[in-house]
Design an enzyme around this catalytic site. Structure first.
Site, PDB file in Angstrom:
ATOM      1  N   LEU A 225      10.029   2.467   3.733  1.00  0.00           N
ATOM      2  CA  LEU A 225      10.189   3.743   4.415  1.00  0.00           C
ATOM      3  C   LEU A 225      10.212   3.580   5.927  1.00  0.00           C
ATOM      4  CD1 LEU A 225       7.665   5.874   2.315  1.00  0.00           C
ATOM      5  CD2 LEU A 225      10.149   5.810   2.069  1.00  0.00           C
TER       6      LEU A 225
ATOM      7  N   TYR B 248      -6.832   4.963  -3.141  1.00  0.00           N
ATOM      8  CA  TYR B 248      -5.554   5.335  -2.524  1.00  0.00           C
ATOM      9  C   TYR B 248      -5.366   6.852  -2.521  1.00  0.00           C
ATOM     10  CZ  TYR B 248      -0.577   5.643  -1.555  1.00  0.00           C
ATOM     11  OH  TYR B 248       0.637   5.981  -1.002  1.00  0.00           O
TER      12      TYR B 248
END
Length: 298
Positions: free
Chosen positions: A24, A177
């Site tokens: 990304l 996470y």
């Protein structure tokens, strides 16, 4: 994806973003460079960053792409990086907090924090604070925090924020996470409140399920199965990056200050992220954990 919707050039802009040598981050940097922006690749690995820079310059012809070292697992590195930016850069129009890691185990950083938690939340929290004056002087400017739909599955307990979850390894890694992604949203909402009226717009972006290097720390057999799943169903990085690019450069998004975007449109903020008490408590905890000075607090 409607590429033409936001393929316009923001002139004389300087764009900063995190972890820009793969996935990304690389697609973000490439897109910004295509628009003629000055782009800083803030990366931990100089060799990989240099390689990414050379590819971006070759593809865009934009020579105004530079590499600066930044390790979010080191508060000293963050402070050194921000001192450099504040001293040597004329302006800061866009800050994209994109860097994210997972599956790094119980290891802690030199600052005594879990590596995943510091990279995904505490590091960007400190970095944003140290760059906020530059962003204010560059208004209208934007901060884009990259979160995830996995924030919905978070189970964040602030008294255990620096403790590795006591469960099976994969479940522990997923929990950790997910908690960091909720922190990203809570941070976005509180930061937006504190920057109200300054000309700095704060947004959160969900890239969708995207093929990146995020799972590289997984057991090799689990990773093989994960790779099959990603190949069949996940977006490519160039597709996943579109939402955070949109939040960075699309016109007239100031009215969505503090909001959450997915697939290049506003989406409903998750209920857990709307917890005002938790948001304020996380902010205070983050100030404490990053050792912010009184003159650095917002």
């Amino acid at each position: 994806m409607e590429w033409e919707l936001y393929m316009f050039k923001r002139k004389n802009s300087y764009c900063y973003r995190g972890k820009s040598h793969t996935g990304l981050g690389y697609e973000n940097a490439l897109d910004f460079a295509m628009r003629g922006a000055r782009v800083i690749l803030a990366c931990r690995s100089k060799s990989r960053a240099d390689e990414a820079r050379d590819k971006i310059v070759a593809k865009t012809g934009n020579q105004n792409v530079v590499v600066k070292l930044l390790d979010l697992q080191s508060f000293k590195s963050i402070r050194d990086f921000c001192e450099d930016i504040n001293k040597n850069e004329e302006s800061l129009d866009i800050l994209v907090n994109n860097a994210g890691v997972a599956y790094l185990g119980e290891g802690k950083t030199e600052d005594g924090l879990l590596k995943v938690m510091q990279t995904n939340h505490f590091g960007p929290f400190l970095l944003t604070h140290l760059l906020i004056d530059k962003l204010k002087k560059s208004t209208p400017s934007r901060i884009v925090n990259v979160s995830s739909f996995l924030a919905k599955s978070a189970d964040l307990k602030l008294d255990q924020i620096n403790e590795y979850p006591k469960t099976s390894t994969v479940q522990a890694e997923n929990m950790l996470y997910n908690n960091t992604k909720l922190c990203n949203l809570l941070f976005t909402i509180e930061l937006a409140k504190k920057l109200e009226g300054t000309g700095v717009t704060v947004l959160a972006a969900h890239p969708g399920a995207t093929t990146t290097e995020l799972g590289r720390g997984l057991n090799k057999f689990i990773l093989m199965a994960f790779d099959v799943l990603r190949t069949l169903y996940f977006w490519k990085p160039v597709e996943g990056a579109q939402c955070q690019i949109y939040c960075s450069v699309a016109k007239n998004l100031e009215i969505y200050h503090g909001e959450f975007f997915g697939n290049c449109k506003k989406i409903e903020m998750y209920e857990k992220a709307k917890d005002v008490v938790l948001g304020k408590a996380l902010w205070r905890k983050s100030e404490e954990m990053t050792k912010l000075g009184e003159n650095e607090k917002l």
